[in-house]
Design a protein around this motif. Sequence first.
Motif, short mmCIF file in Angstrom:
data_model
loop_
_atom_site.label_atom_id
_atom_site.label_comp_id
_atom_site.label_asym_id
_atom_site.label_seq_id
_atom_site.Cartn_x
_atom_site.Cartn_y
_atom_site.Cartn_z
N ALA A 224 -23.57 28.89 -12.13
CA ALA A 224 -24.21 30.06 -11.53
C ALA A 224 -23.40 30.60 -10.36
O ALA A 224 -23.22 31.83 -10.22
CB ALA A 224 -25.63 29.71 -11.08
N ALA A 225 -22.88 29.70 -9.53
CA ALA A 225 -22.08 30.14 -8.39
C ALA A 225 -20.78 30.79 -8.84
O ALA A 225 -20.31 31.77 -8.24
CB ALA A 225 -21.76 28.94 -7.49
N THR A 226 -20.23 30.30 -9.94
CA THR A 226 -18.99 30.86 -10.46
C THR A 226 -19.22 32.24 -11.07
O THR A 226 -18.43 33.17 -10.87
CB THR A 226 -18.38 29.92 -11.53
OG1 THR A 226 -18.14 28.65 -10.94
CG2 THR A 226 -17.09 30.49 -12.08
N LEU A 227 -20.33 32.38 -11.81
CA LEU A 227 -20.60 33.63 -12.51
C LEU A 227 -21.31 34.65 -11.63
O LEU A 227 -21.33 35.85 -11.94
CB LEU A 227 -21.47 33.36 -13.75
CG LEU A 227 -20.89 32.42 -14.81
CD1 LEU A 227 -21.89 32.27 -15.95
CD2 LEU A 227 -19.56 32.94 -15.34
N GLY A 228 -21.95 34.17 -10.56
CA GLY A 228 -22.72 35.07 -9.71
C GLY A 228 -24.00 35.52 -10.34
O GLY A 228 -24.50 36.62 -10.07
N LEU A 294 -13.80 25.25 -16.06
CA LEU A 294 -14.33 25.35 -17.42
C LEU A 294 -15.00 26.71 -17.65
O LEU A 294 -14.91 27.27 -18.75
CB LEU A 294 -15.34 24.24 -17.65
CG LEU A 294 -14.82 22.80 -17.62
CD1 LEU A 294 -15.98 21.81 -17.84
CD2 LEU A 294 -13.72 22.57 -18.65
N ALA A 295 -15.65 27.24 -16.64
CA ALA A 295 -16.40 28.49 -16.79
C ALA A 295 -15.50 29.70 -16.81
O ALA A 295 -15.92 30.79 -17.25
CB ALA A 295 -17.43 28.63 -15.68
N THR A 296 -14.27 29.58 -16.33
CA THR A 296 -13.38 30.74 -16.23
C THR A 296 -12.19 30.65 -17.17
O THR A 296 -11.29 31.47 -17.09
CB THR A 296 -12.88 30.90 -14.80
OG1 THR A 296 -12.23 29.68 -14.37
CG2 THR A 296 -14.02 31.22 -13.84
N ARG A 297 -12.16 29.66 -18.04
CA ARG A 297 -11.00 29.50 -18.91
C ARG A 297 -11.05 30.48 -20.08
O ARG A 297 -12.09 31.00 -20.42
CB ARG A 297 -10.91 28.06 -19.45
CG ARG A 297 -12.13 27.54 -20.13
CD ARG A 297 -11.98 26.08 -20.53
NE ARG A 297 -10.91 25.90 -21.48
CZ ARG A 297 -10.25 24.74 -21.68
NH1 ARG A 297 -10.59 23.69 -20.98
NH2 ARG A 297 -9.31 24.64 -22.58
#
Length: 297
Positions: A224-228, A294-297
């Motif tokens: 959630a913090a990565t995706l906003g 992992l969330a931004t690959r």
Amino acid sequence: MTAVPSLPYAVSGVTGRTGAAAADALLRAGQFVRVVVRDPAQGRHWAERGAEVAIADLTDLVSLTRAFSGVRGAYVVSPQQYGRDDLFEHADLIAATTARAAAAARVPRLVALSSVGADRENGTGWIGMNRMFEQRLGESGVPAAFLRAAYFMENWMPMVGQAVRSGTLPTFLAPPQRAIPMVATADVGNAAAALLQEAWTGHRIVTLAGPADYAPNDVAASVAATLGKPVDVVVLPDARWPDALADAGFSPAALAGFTEMTRALNGPHIDIRSDPAAVEWAGTTPLQHVITGLATR
């Protein structure tokens, strides 16, 4: 006069995360490395970095003995082939061959990837293959350190992918607020490299976790913090596990092993501190760092 290079450290499993991390850590430390691969193409990257490449099959005693000959030590991994119906028997063959090859090559010391729960005699599913690995290597007479790693942070990769796409993080681990030891595979490789470079004899057991324990809720919060944007957690009940894993290519034996292991992780049967003979080490990589990757690959 040309300087004679020092003997290399052999590293298997470099096509996987921990083997690659161990080889990388040793090379960065200025050590001579020999990577052990089945296919020459898998060694090209390492040869470009100055490593020696040995071609061997982990079930072939002759080629593996050759790969282990004339080394200062070796990091060994038993790759688990989850599509096989005989995956436990195949893992035992790899363990036995590795042990025989290490003894025949007179390897000064081994560091072997294992898992928390390997001290338990039964009821651990897939982890039983790590126990076999420890037992076979322990019987070889070669000094060995068993690196019992906690739950890999990278195991969350498929679930994080689903969370990125749908906003919902599925989890086999429950309850979602229960924190368990987890570790980044980079820290596992770094620990393996450190153990190889230390002077010791006999057998050692080292447990390795991350800088803190983490729960599925923490994974969701990191995504959630990565995706906003918010990410929900959905616990998958046991009855849904076969459907959830239908695309993983697991054999029936592998699915049964996963089920038993995960139930043990969700209960009190597996405890990173259950073996009084083990020494506790901690990695430095926080969960947020791995999940963001992992969330931004």
